[in-house]
Write a protein that holds these residues in place. Sequence first.
Motif, PDB file in Angstrom:
ATOM      1  N   ALA A  24       1.070  -1.166  -0.076  1.00 26.70           N
ATOM      2  CA  ALA A  24       0.024  -0.031  -0.051  1.00 26.70           C
ATOM      3  C   ALA A  24       0.791   1.165   0.088  1.00 26.70           C
ATOM      4  CB  ALA A  24      -0.838   0.184   1.326  1.00 26.70           C
ATOM      5  N   GLY A  87       3.175  12.440  -9.285  1.00 26.54           N
ATOM      6  CA  GLY A  87       2.450  11.275  -8.358  1.00 26.54           C
ATOM      7  C   GLY A  87       1.026  12.263  -7.961  1.00 26.54           C
ATOM      8  N   THR A  88       0.319  11.197  -7.227  1.00 31.12           N
ATOM      9  CA  THR A  88      -0.801  11.713  -6.496  1.00 31.12           C
ATOM     10  C   THR A  88      -0.811  13.245  -5.808  1.00 31.12           C
ATOM     11  OG1 THR A  88      -1.585   9.378  -6.199  1.00 31.12           O
ATOM     12  CG2 THR A  88      -2.964  11.123  -5.133  1.00 31.12           C
ATOM     13  N   THR A  89       0.143  13.252  -5.206  1.00 23.70           N
ATOM     14  CA  THR A  89       0.579  14.474  -4.332  1.00 23.70           C
ATOM     15  C   THR A  89       0.652  15.607  -5.282  1.00 23.70           C
ATOM     16  OG1 THR A  89       1.836  13.135  -2.762  1.00 23.70           O
ATOM     17  CG2 THR A  89       2.000  15.610  -2.726  1.00 23.70           C
ATOM     18  N   HIS A 116      -5.601  10.751   2.968  1.00 27.64           N
ATOM     19  CA  HIS A 116      -4.145  10.876   3.036  1.00 27.64           C
ATOM     20  C   HIS A 116      -3.639  12.234   2.984  1.00 27.64           C
ATOM     21  CE1 HIS A 116       0.097  10.430   1.677  1.00 27.64           C
ATOM     22  NE2 HIS A 116       0.064   9.214   1.631  1.00 27.64           N
ATOM     23  N   ALA A 118      -1.700  13.883   1.168  1.00 21.35           N
ATOM     24  CA  ALA A 118      -1.704  14.188  -0.214  1.00 21.35           C
ATOM     25  C   ALA A 118      -2.901  14.829  -0.483  1.00 21.35           C
ATOM     26  CB  ALA A 118      -1.260  13.047  -1.164  1.00 21.35           C
ATOM     27  N   THR A 164     -11.416  10.063  -0.730  1.00 25.66           N
ATOM     28  CA  THR A 164     -10.598   8.977  -1.232  1.00 25.66           C
ATOM     29  C   THR A 164     -11.541   7.808  -1.849  1.00 25.66           C
ATOM     30  OG1 THR A 164      -8.933   7.522  -0.541  1.00 25.66           O
ATOM     31  CG2 THR A 164     -10.718   7.722   1.259  1.00 25.66           C
ATOM     32  N   VAL A 166     -10.400   4.659  -1.838  1.00 24.09           N
ATOM     33  CA  VAL A 166     -10.047   3.554  -0.956  1.00 24.09           C
ATOM     34  C   VAL A 166      -9.209   4.004  -0.011  1.00 24.09           C
ATOM     35  CG1 VAL A 166      -8.933   1.245  -0.801  1.00 24.09           C
ATOM     36  CG2 VAL A 166     -10.161   1.683  -2.824  1.00 24.09           C
ATOM     37  N   ASN A 168      -6.291   4.351   2.678  1.00 25.56           N
ATOM     38  CA  ASN A 168      -4.637   3.488   2.818  1.00 25.56           C
ATOM     39  C   ASN A 168      -4.526   2.992   3.992  1.00 25.56           C
ATOM     40  OD1 ASN A 168      -4.518   6.187   3.661  1.00 25.56           O
ATOM     41  ND2 ASN A 168      -2.581   5.966   3.853  1.00 25.56           N
ATOM     42  N   ASP A 193      -9.468  10.898  -4.745  1.00 27.90           N
ATOM     43  CA  ASP A 193      -8.014  10.067  -4.718  1.00 27.90           C
ATOM     44  C   ASP A 193      -7.901   8.766  -4.987  1.00 27.90           C
ATOM     45  OD1 ASP A 193      -5.535   9.083  -3.786  1.00 27.90           O
ATOM     46  OD2 ASP A 193      -5.819  10.251  -1.846  1.00 27.90           O
ATOM     47  N   ALA A 195      -5.257   6.639  -5.403  1.00 28.67           N
ATOM     48  CA  ALA A 195      -3.929   5.976  -5.296  1.00 28.67           C
ATOM     49  C   ALA A 195      -4.062   4.677  -4.895  1.00 28.67           C
ATOM     50  CB  ALA A 195      -3.348   7.044  -4.260  1.00 28.67           C
ATOM     51  N   GLN A 196      -5.234   4.263  -3.837  1.00 29.57           N
ATOM     52  CA  GLN A 196      -5.195   2.946  -3.435  1.00 29.57           C
ATOM     53  C   GLN A 196      -5.984   2.016  -4.109  1.00 29.57           C
ATOM     54  OE1 GLN A 196      -3.348   1.422  -1.214  1.00 29.57           O
ATOM     55  NE2 GLN A 196      -2.158   3.135  -0.459  1.00 29.57           N
ATOM     56  N   SER A 216      -0.929   7.076  -8.743  1.00 32.28           N
ATOM     57  CA  SER A 216       0.397   7.043  -8.817  1.00 32.28           C
ATOM     58  C   SER A 216       1.013   5.937  -9.191  1.00 32.28           C
ATOM     59  CB  SER A 216       0.990   7.180  -7.365  1.00 32.28           C
ATOM     60  OG  SER A 216       0.637   8.317  -6.639  1.00 32.28           O
ATOM     61  N   HIS A 218       3.610   4.053  -8.574  1.00 30.79           N
ATOM     62  CA  HIS A 218       4.367   3.247  -7.874  1.00 30.79           C
ATOM     63  C   HIS A 218       3.621   2.316  -6.973  1.00 30.79           C
ATOM     64  CE1 HIS A 218       4.061   5.218  -4.087  1.00 30.79           C
ATOM     65  NE2 HIS A 218       3.835   6.389  -4.717  1.00 30.79           N
ATOM     66  N   LYS A 219       2.355   2.527  -6.901  1.00 34.95           N
ATOM     67  CA  LYS A 219       1.718   1.688  -6.189  1.00 34.95           C
ATOM     68  C   LYS A 219       1.005   0.558  -7.057  1.00 34.95           C
ATOM     69  CE  LYS A 219       0.314   5.124  -2.933  1.00 34.95           C
ATOM     70  NZ  LYS A 219       1.007   4.978  -1.690  1.00 34.95           N
TER      71      LYS A 219
HETATM   72  C1  LIG Z   1      -4.808   7.029  -0.437  1.00 31.85           C
HETATM   73  C2  LIG Z   1      -3.437   7.921  -0.963  1.00 31.85           C
HETATM   74  N1  LIG Z   1      -3.576   9.017  -1.562  1.00 31.85           N
HETATM   75  C3  LIG Z   1      -2.177   9.636  -1.896  1.00 31.85           C
HETATM   76  C4  LIG Z   1      -1.174   8.871  -1.617  1.00 31.85           C
HETATM   77  C5  LIG Z   1       0.248   9.727  -2.048  1.00 31.85           C
HETATM   78  O1  LIG Z   1       0.873   9.205  -3.135  1.00 31.85           O
HETATM   79  P1  LIG Z   1       2.093   9.876  -3.669  1.00 31.85           P
HETATM   80  O2  LIG Z   1       3.086   9.779  -2.408  1.00 31.85           O
HETATM   81  O3  LIG Z   1       2.681   8.860  -4.945  1.00 31.85           O
HETATM   82  O4  LIG Z   1       1.973  11.290  -4.244  1.00 31.85           O
HETATM   83  C6  LIG Z   1      -0.968   7.805  -1.258  1.00 31.85           C
HETATM   84  C7  LIG Z   1       0.261   7.277  -0.729  1.00 31.85           C
HETATM   85  O5  LIG Z   1       0.628   6.372   0.063  1.00 31.85           O
HETATM   86  C8  LIG Z   1      -2.280   7.078  -0.864  1.00 31.85           C
HETATM   87  O6  LIG Z   1      -2.292   6.066  -0.075  1.00 31.85           O
END
Ligand SMILES: Cc1ncc(COP(=O)(O)O)c(C=O)c1O
Length: 399
Positions: A24, A87-89, A116, A118, A164, A166, A168, A193, A195-196, A216, A218-219
Motif C-alpha cells: 500500500a 504522483g498523486t500528491t 491521506h 496528499a 478517497t 479507497v 490507505n 484520490d 491512489a489505493q 500514482s 508506484h503502487k
Molecule cells: C490514498 C493515498 N493517497 C495519496 C497518496 C500519495 O501518493 P504519492 O506519494 O505517490 O503522491 C498515497 C500514498 O501512500 C495514498 O495511499
Amino acid sequence: MESTLKSRFKAIDKNPSLVYLDSAASSLKLNTSLDAMIDYYERSGANIGRGNYVLGIETTQAYEASRDMVAAFIHANQREEIIFTKGTTQSMNMLAYHFEKLLKIGDEIITSELEHSAALLPFQRLAKNTGTTLTYAVLDQELRIDSEEVVKQISSLTKLVVLTYVSNVMGYITHLKPIIEKAHQVGALVIVDAAQAAPHIPIDVQTLDCDFLAFSGHKCFGPTGVGILYGKYEALNQLTPFEVGGGMVDEVDLYEQTYFELPERLEAGTPPIAEVIGLAPALRYIKDIGHEYILKHAKFLQKILIDELKTRSYIHIYNPNADIGITTFNIKNVHAHDVQSFLSEHHIAVRTGHHCAKLLQKRFQTSATIRVSFQIYNDEEDIKKLLEVIDSAFQFFQT
Ligand SMILES: Cc1ncc(COP(=O)(O)O)c(C=O)c1O
C-alpha cells in the motif's frame, strides 16, 4: 496463484528472505516495467515532442502510447484527459492551486478524516487561503465514509468534494456514486484520490462521473516519479497551468504568450519520460491479470490473517471488515515502532506510524499502528512468518 508470478518481480529474487507486506506504500516493480525503462535509456534517451528525428519521434510515440494505456485503464473518454504528473500528491496540489483563484468566503469544501495528507493538506491550505469552509464527511461506527450522510451534507454552498476512493489505512471502498450525483446537482465538482483504488479495483471514470481523479504509478507495480491527473476535458481545460515553461507554450511575444491545448498545456518541461514509458507495462499487467483476481487474492490472504489475529487477545484490529487487503492493528501496550524493528530484523516489511493519515490516528487515539498490505506476490507462507514473529515480539516485550 500463478506459479511464475513471483518471478515477474526481480526484487523478490534479489531478496530471497524478504516478506514484503507494504504494497500500500509502494508495490514491488514489475520486470517488464523496469525493462521498458532500461530499454528507453539504453536505446534512446531522447526527449519527447521536440526532436524531429527517429529517436525523438519514437520516444514521443512510446510516451503517448502510455497515455493511451492510462486512458483505457480508467475508461477515460479521450486521451487528452490524462495528464502525467509526479504522483498523486502533485496532482492534488495542481488542483488546489487552480481552485485558489475560484473559491471564496462562504464556499464549502467537503473532505474526510480518512484522507491521506496528499489529498488533505492541499485543500486545507486552499481553505485557509480563501476563507472557504472545510467540512468533514460523517463517518459511521466503523469509521467508513457514510455516503448517505455525505449526500445530506452537500448543499448549494458546496463547491468541491475531495474524497478517497479507497482508504490507505482502513482499506474501505468509498461508495462515491451517490455523492458525485448529489454534488453535480448543486454544481459542485468532485475530486477522487484513487491512489489505493488503482491497484485494487477497476476504475471507470465515465461511470463514476467524477470530475478529477488522481493516482500514482508506484503502487501499481510501476515506477516512482510518475502519477496521473485525470479530468473531464472541459474541467481540465479550465485548469491554470501549475507550471509554465517548455513543451507547453505555443506562441511567445515580449509580454504575451499562448499555450498548447491539452494535454501538453499541463505538462511543462521535460516529463519523467522513462517512468511514463515504464508505467504502461505495469498497467497492462494489471489489466491482463485482472483487478478481480488481485482483489480476490488480497482478500483471501486478509481473511486468513484476520482470523488468526482475532485468536490473539493481545491484538487490537482497527479494520476487521476492510474491503481490500489492508489490515491495521496493534499489539496492545507495545509501540508499533518497536514491533516494526522486531519484524524488520526478521526481514518482514510492514508499515508502522500514522500512514500519512494523521486525522485517522487521532480517531484511533493512538500515535502509531501497524499496517499489513497484501499484493499478488504474497502468499500464506508470508502470513505464517509474520504471525510467528508477531507472537515472539509479544513474548519479548512482555519480559
Ligand atoms: C490514498 C493515498 N493517497 C495519496 C497518496 C500519495 O501518493 P504519492 O506519494 O505517490 O503522491 C498515497 C500514498 O501512500 C495514498 O495511499
